[in-house]
Design an enzyme around this catalytic site. Structure first.
Site, PDB file in Angstrom:
ATOM      1  CG  ASP A  67      -0.188  -0.528   2.380  1.00 30.34           C
ATOM      2  OD1 ASP A  67       1.035  -0.350   2.841  1.00 30.34           O
ATOM      3  OD2 ASP A  67      -0.776  -0.272   3.085  1.00 30.34           O
ATOM      4  CG  ASN A 136      -9.381  -0.586  10.074  1.00 28.96           C
ATOM      5  OD1 ASN A 136      -8.361  -1.290  10.678  1.00 28.96           O
ATOM      6  ND2 ASN A 136      -9.769   0.905  10.169  1.00 28.96           N
ATOM      7  CG  HIS A 138      -6.451  -1.776   7.919  1.00 36.02           C
ATOM      8  ND1 HIS A 138      -6.398  -0.691   8.318  1.00 36.02           N
ATOM      9  CD2 HIS A 138      -5.143  -2.253   8.284  1.00 36.02           C
ATOM     10  CE1 HIS A 138      -5.369  -0.129   8.683  1.00 36.02           C
ATOM     11  NE2 HIS A 138      -4.343  -1.407   8.818  1.00 36.02           N
ATOM     12  CD  GLU A 143      -8.971   2.027   6.377  1.00 39.55           C
ATOM     13  OE1 GLU A 143      -8.221   1.325   7.428  1.00 39.55           O
ATOM     14  OE2 GLU A 143      -8.642   2.756   7.659  1.00 39.55           O
TER      15      GLU A 143
HETATM   16  P1  PGA Z   1       0.624  -1.485  13.241  1.00 38.61           P
HETATM   17  O1  PGA Z   1      -0.236  -1.842  12.103  1.00 38.61           O
HETATM   18  O2  PGA Z   1       2.410  -2.803  12.376  1.00 38.61           O
HETATM   19  O3  PGA Z   1       1.660  -0.394  13.174  1.00 38.61           O
HETATM   20  O4  PGA Z   1       0.775  -2.755  14.489  1.00 38.61           O
HETATM   21  C1  PGA Z   1      -0.393  -3.189  11.573  1.00 38.61           C
HETATM   22  C2  PGA Z   1      -1.756  -1.972  10.434  1.00 38.61           C
HETATM   23  O5  PGA Z   1      -2.346  -1.345  10.789  1.00 38.61           O
HETATM   24  O6  PGA Z   1      -1.958  -2.881   9.658  1.00 38.61           O
END
Ligand code: PGA
Length: 243
Positions: A67, A136, A138, A143
């Site tokens: 992404d 969340n 994702h 999202e």
């Molecule tokens: P993080 O993020 O490694 O900061 O926990 C995971 C994500 O949001 O996919």
């Protein structure tokens, strides 16, 4: 979907790196999509150590970006491409021409998403997806709500993602509000999926991912329908449980 619970982050990372190394030994030009974020960093560091010890050779991997924030150039510290380069591509000695990326400042972002997805498909899709779990639910920047056939596209970040990504960039105001993400369709079609989940702040969303309804509201819940998915969690994320 399989779940493996490990006592700590170090064990999660060692097991994840060992799984990847096994796949790479069997197929040195494995096509791998790699998440940024803090969670998988110890996995990549372990793979770099294994390569230094001569246990695996990652130099022929084909790597796919997961992404990208919209409107962020490569020299911006917030560039997710830059983070992938620093943490994975460069330390493993992978040639830049073996990386499939999202253009940094595409003139037509939806067209760039179509072009990325076409390249992935032309290369036979992902062999393995290394993913983190958003607070969340994702995967990448898919999202909620994101259905299992959500394509590679431009998405608006939810407030929860803005807040959680704000930890990386000095606060929510520094977080771009839009991104391009590999679609759920591509990610869920990966021949292997490794979801790495660590830390107690992931407890609730991990529980929903594993045991809640399969729903676009928790995009990661679609992993319940994928036998090729392995979730590696530490005891903190798993609510104190160890396997
Ligand atoms: P993080 O993020 O490694 O900061 O926990 C995971 C994500 O949001 O996919």
């Amino acid at each position: 979907m399989k779940l493996e619970i490990c006592p700590d982050i170090e064990t999660v990372s060692q097991i994840a790196a060992e799984r990847l190394a096994t796949m790479i030994r069997a197929k040195p030009d494995l096509g791998i999509v790699v998440a940024t974020g803090n969670t998988p960093m110890p996995v990549y560091a372990e793979l770099v150590r294994m390569q230094a010890r001569g246990e695996v050779d990652c130099r022929n991997l084909r790597v796919f970006q997961l992404d990208a924030y919209l409107g962020i150039n490569d020299d911006d510290p917030r560039s997710l491409f830059g983070w992938m380069m620093r943490s994975f591509i460069t330390p493993l000695g992978i040639a830049p021409e073996n990386v499939v990326r999202f253009a940094a400042l595409p003139p037509d972002p939806p067209a760039e998403c179509l072009s990325y997805a076409a390249k992935v498909r032309a290369m036979g899709g992902y062999d393995v997806a290394v993913l983190g779990l958003g607070p969340n639910g994702h995967l990448g920047f898919n999202e909620p709500p994101s259905a299992d056939d959500a394509p590679t596209r431009v998405v608006a970040l939810t407030e929860q993602s803005v807040a959680s990504n704000g930890h990386y960039w000095g606060g929510p105001d520094a977080v771009p509000r839009q991104s391009m993400t590999a679609g759920m369709d591509l990610l869920l079609s990966a021949r292997a999926i490794l979801l790495v989940v660590t830390g107690s702040r992931k407890q609730i969303i991990l529980n929903q991912t594993l045991h809640g309804p399969v729903t676009p509201q928790v995009p990661a819940s679609y992993l319940q329908t994928r036998p090729q998915a392995l979730i590696l969690a530490d005891a903190d994320a798993a609510g104190g449980k160890t396997a």
